[in-house]
Motif scaffolding. Structure first.
Motif, PDB file in Angstrom:
ATOM      1  N   LEU A  23       0.269  -7.256  -7.638  1.00 42.62           N
ATOM      2  CA  LEU A  23       0.425  -5.904  -7.190  1.00 42.62           C
ATOM      3  C   LEU A  23      -0.111  -4.921  -8.383  1.00 42.62           C
ATOM      4  O   LEU A  23      -0.815  -3.915  -7.856  1.00 42.62           O
ATOM      5  CB  LEU A  23       1.937  -5.634  -7.265  1.00 42.62           C
ATOM      6  N   ARG A  24       0.177  -5.008  -9.701  1.00 44.68           N
ATOM      7  CA  ARG A  24      -0.503  -4.495 -10.712  1.00 44.68           C
ATOM      8  C   ARG A  24      -1.894  -4.182 -10.698  1.00 44.68           C
ATOM      9  O   ARG A  24      -2.623  -3.336 -10.612  1.00 44.68           O
ATOM     10  CB  ARG A  24       0.114  -4.892 -11.755  1.00 44.68           C
ATOM     11  N   ARG A  25      -2.616  -5.278 -10.338  1.00 46.94           N
ATOM     12  CA  ARG A  25      -3.899  -5.340 -10.171  1.00 46.94           C
ATOM     13  C   ARG A  25      -4.527  -4.526  -9.068  1.00 46.94           C
ATOM     14  O   ARG A  25      -5.459  -3.786  -9.172  1.00 46.94           O
ATOM     15  CB  ARG A  25      -4.493  -6.777 -10.073  1.00 46.94           C
ATOM     16  N   TYR A  26      -3.792  -4.689  -7.958  1.00 46.99           N
ATOM     17  CA  TYR A  26      -4.379  -3.958  -6.634  1.00 46.99           C
ATOM     18  C   TYR A  26      -4.100  -2.500  -7.005  1.00 46.99           C
ATOM     19  O   TYR A  26      -4.876  -1.822  -6.449  1.00 46.99           O
ATOM     20  CB  TYR A  26      -3.118  -4.428  -5.614  1.00 46.99           C
ATOM     21  N   ILE A  27      -2.851  -2.122  -7.524  1.00 48.25           N
ATOM     22  CA  ILE A  27      -2.662  -0.613  -7.665  1.00 48.25           C
ATOM     23  C   ILE A  27      -3.596  -0.072  -8.600  1.00 48.25           C
ATOM     24  O   ILE A  27      -4.120   0.871  -8.611  1.00 48.25           O
ATOM     25  CB  ILE A  27      -1.223  -0.450  -8.350  1.00 48.25           C
ATOM     26  N   ASN A  28      -3.897  -0.675 -10.006  1.00 43.40           N
ATOM     27  CA  ASN A  28      -5.174  -0.360 -10.593  1.00 43.40           C
ATOM     28  C   ASN A  28      -6.267  -0.097 -10.080  1.00 43.40           C
ATOM     29  O   ASN A  28      -6.920   0.836 -10.453  1.00 43.40           O
ATOM     30  CB  ASN A  28      -5.230  -1.247 -11.882  1.00 43.40           C
ATOM     31  N   VAL A  29      -6.719  -0.866  -9.145  1.00 42.81           N
ATOM     32  CA  VAL A  29      -7.998  -0.690  -8.493  1.00 42.81           C
ATOM     33  C   VAL A  29      -8.020   0.139  -7.389  1.00 42.81           C
ATOM     34  O   VAL A  29      -8.914   1.164  -7.424  1.00 42.81           O
ATOM     35  CB  VAL A  29      -8.455  -1.998  -7.682  1.00 42.81           C
ATOM     36  N   ASN A  30      -7.086   0.382  -6.647  1.00 42.79           N
ATOM     37  CA  ASN A  30      -6.744   1.357  -5.596  1.00 42.79           C
ATOM     38  C   ASN A  30      -6.406   2.829  -6.182  1.00 42.79           C
ATOM     39  O   ASN A  30      -6.402   3.869  -5.426  1.00 42.79           O
ATOM     40  CB  ASN A  30      -6.046   0.716  -4.583  1.00 42.79           C
ATOM     41  N   LYS A  31      -5.711   2.875  -7.039  1.00 42.98           N
ATOM     42  CA  LYS A  31      -5.334   4.190  -7.817  1.00 42.98           C
ATOM     43  C   LYS A  31      -4.495   5.189  -6.857  1.00 42.98           C
ATOM     44  O   LYS A  31      -5.041   6.302  -6.462  1.00 42.98           O
ATOM     45  CB  LYS A  31      -6.391   4.897  -8.277  1.00 42.98           C
ATOM     46  N   PRO A  32      -3.317   4.709  -6.349  1.00 44.82           N
ATOM     47  CA  PRO A  32      -2.831   5.715  -5.218  1.00 44.82           C
ATOM     48  C   PRO A  32      -2.136   6.826  -6.395  1.00 44.82           C
ATOM     49  O   PRO A  32      -2.033   7.064  -7.530  1.00 44.82           O
ATOM     50  CB  PRO A  32      -1.353   4.988  -4.630  1.00 44.82           C
ATOM     51  N   ASP A  33      -1.966   7.799  -5.633  1.00 43.97           N
ATOM     52  CA  ASP A  33      -1.404   9.157  -6.301  1.00 43.97           C
ATOM     53  C   ASP A  33       0.361   8.788  -6.526  1.00 43.97           C
ATOM     54  O   ASP A  33       0.555   9.398  -7.624  1.00 43.97           O
ATOM     55  CB  ASP A  33      -1.230  10.381  -5.371  1.00 43.97           C
ATOM     56  N   ILE A  34       0.752   8.013  -5.648  1.00 47.65           N
ATOM     57  CA  ILE A  34       2.245   7.573  -5.943  1.00 47.65           C
ATOM     58  C   ILE A  34       2.604   6.328  -5.332  1.00 47.65           C
ATOM     59  O   ILE A  34       1.817   6.301  -4.291  1.00 47.65           O
ATOM     60  CB  ILE A  34       3.282   8.995  -5.417  1.00 47.65           C
ATOM     61  N   VAL A  35       3.324   5.749  -5.639  1.00 48.01           N
ATOM     62  CA  VAL A  35       4.007   4.331  -5.374  1.00 48.01           C
ATOM     63  C   VAL A  35       5.488   4.472  -4.819  1.00 48.01           C
ATOM     64  O   VAL A  35       6.155   5.160  -5.741  1.00 48.01           O
ATOM     65  CB  VAL A  35       3.889   3.403  -6.276  1.00 48.01           C
ATOM     66  N   LEU A  36       5.811   4.058  -3.703  1.00 53.71           N
ATOM     67  CA  LEU A  36       7.157   4.253  -3.228  1.00 53.71           C
ATOM     68  C   LEU A  36       7.444   2.812  -3.040  1.00 53.71           C
ATOM     69  O   LEU A  36       6.921   2.118  -2.265  1.00 53.71           O
ATOM     70  CB  LEU A  36       7.231   5.090  -1.880  1.00 53.71           C
ATOM     71  N   ALA A  37       8.521   2.651  -3.551  1.00 54.34           N
ATOM     72  CA  ALA A  37       9.116   0.775  -3.678  1.00 54.34           C
ATOM     73  C   ALA A  37      10.287   1.025  -2.994  1.00 54.34           C
ATOM     74  O   ALA A  37      11.382   1.685  -3.154  1.00 54.34           O
ATOM     75  CB  ALA A  37       9.144   0.476  -5.038  1.00 54.34           C
ATOM     76  N   LEU A  38      10.553   0.211  -2.011  1.00 56.29           N
ATOM     77  CA  LEU A  38      11.783  -0.075  -1.216  1.00 56.29           C
ATOM     78  C   LEU A  38      11.697  -1.373  -0.845  1.00 56.29           C
ATOM     79  O   LEU A  38      11.079  -2.059  -0.425  1.00 56.29           O
ATOM     80  CB  LEU A  38      12.100   1.065  -0.422  1.00 56.29           C
ATOM     81  N   PRO A  39      13.097  -1.902  -0.584  1.00 59.92           N
ATOM     82  CA  PRO A  39      14.445  -1.592  -0.948  1.00 59.92           C
ATOM     83  C   PRO A  39      14.590  -1.642  -2.583  1.00 59.92           C
ATOM     84  O   PRO A  39      13.549  -2.201  -3.246  1.00 59.92           O
ATOM     85  CB  PRO A  39      15.464  -2.241  -0.454  1.00 59.92           C
ATOM     86  N   GLU A  40      15.732  -1.206  -3.097  1.00 62.06           N
ATOM     87  CA  GLU A  40      15.943  -1.383  -4.576  1.00 62.06           C
ATOM     88  C   GLU A  40      15.543  -2.677  -5.289  1.00 62.06           C
ATOM     89  O   GLU A  40      15.249  -2.832  -6.478  1.00 62.06           O
ATOM     90  CB  GLU A  40      17.456  -0.992  -4.872  1.00 62.06           C
ATOM     91  N   ASP A  41      15.990  -3.760  -4.550  1.00 61.80           N
ATOM     92  CA  ASP A  41      15.370  -5.325  -5.219  1.00 61.80           C
ATOM     93  C   ASP A  41      14.031  -5.470  -5.442  1.00 61.80           C
ATOM     94  O   ASP A  41      13.683  -6.220  -6.122  1.00 61.80           O
ATOM     95  CB  ASP A  41      16.206  -6.142  -4.399  1.00 61.80           C
ATOM     96  N   ILE A  42      13.337  -4.512  -4.535  1.00 60.49           N
ATOM     97  CA  ILE A  42      11.776  -4.578  -4.839  1.00 60.49           C
ATOM     98  C   ILE A  42      11.470  -3.555  -6.109  1.00 60.49           C
ATOM     99  O   ILE A  42      10.665  -3.717  -7.031  1.00 60.49           O
ATOM    100  CB  ILE A  42      11.065  -4.152  -3.717  1.00 60.49           C
ATOM    101  N   GLY A  43      12.257  -2.361  -6.099  1.00 58.19           N
ATOM    102  CA  GLY A  43      11.708  -1.279  -7.124  1.00 58.19           C
ATOM    103  C   GLY A  43      11.985  -1.663  -8.519  1.00 58.19           C
ATOM    104  O   GLY A  43      11.412  -1.231  -9.548  1.00 58.19           O
ATOM    105  N   ILE A  44      12.883  -2.540  -8.637  1.00 58.82           N
ATOM    106  CA  ILE A  44      13.354  -3.125 -10.037  1.00 58.82           C
ATOM    107  C   ILE A  44      12.148  -3.730 -10.688  1.00 58.82           C
ATOM    108  O   ILE A  44      12.313  -3.850 -11.734  1.00 58.82           O
ATOM    109  CB  ILE A  44      14.629  -3.720 -10.131  1.00 58.82           C
TER     110      ILE A  44
END
Length: 163
Positions: free
Chosen positions: A75-96
């Motif tokens: 996930l971190r690698r993919y986010i670093n490559v795609n550089k979104p403006d914001i990440v929305l995580a849901l539900p809470e057990d994913i967000g943590i």
């Protein structure tokens, strides 16, 4: 063009999944590029606009602890490559887990509490991790005022309103 990434467990039938499908379709029509990252590689139940990208991470190991670590590393690698403006995580057990996985990326993480925080999550470790990592998130979306009232003033002041 703004880029928004949603992180969730899967897009099978469910309330959070329905909300994600509605949001990404509406954001897409408004000119916001949306990507959904699912931790599991499951069939998508809800209809998504063709422009909405889905990246399924899938199983990385038969060891559940290693699997979770490797999924969030991907996930971190993919986010670093795609550089979104914001990440929305849901539900809470994913967000943590998204919060610590993306620390240092300078990409804001917003967590959506989809359940009653007075009773959910059921697992004690998840409640402990929520207490540790929630203060590090950039924002929160709560379904109700009662849900928001569960959290400290520092968490509540990071509340986003989608109206």
């Amino acid at each position: 063009m703004k880029k928004l990434t949603f992180v969730t467990r899967n897009m099978k039938a469910g309330g959070a999944e329905r909300v994600i499908s509605q949001l990404v379709n509406n954001f897409n029509r408004a000119g916001i590029q949306c990507i959904i990252i699912t931790l599991d590689n499951e069939e998508i139940f809800y209809r998504l606009d063709n422009a909405v990208k889905v990246h399924a991470i899938g199983r990385k190991s038969s060891n559940s602890y290693l699997d979770k670590f490797l999924k969030y590393k991907e996930l971190r690698r993919y986010i670093n490559v795609n550089k979104p403006d914001i990440v929305l995580a849901l539900p809470e057990d994913i967000g943590i887990y998204v919060i610590p996985a993306l620390l240092g990326t300078k990409i804001p993480v917003v967590v959506s509490e989809r359940n009653n925080p007075w009773v959910m999550p059921y697992k004690k470790i998840t409640r402990i991790l929520r207490r540790i990592f929630y203060p590090l998130a950039d924002g929160f979306i709560f379904q109700t005022e009662q849900a928001a009232s569960f959290f400290s003033p520092n968490i509540r002041k990071k509340r986003y309103s989608i109206t």
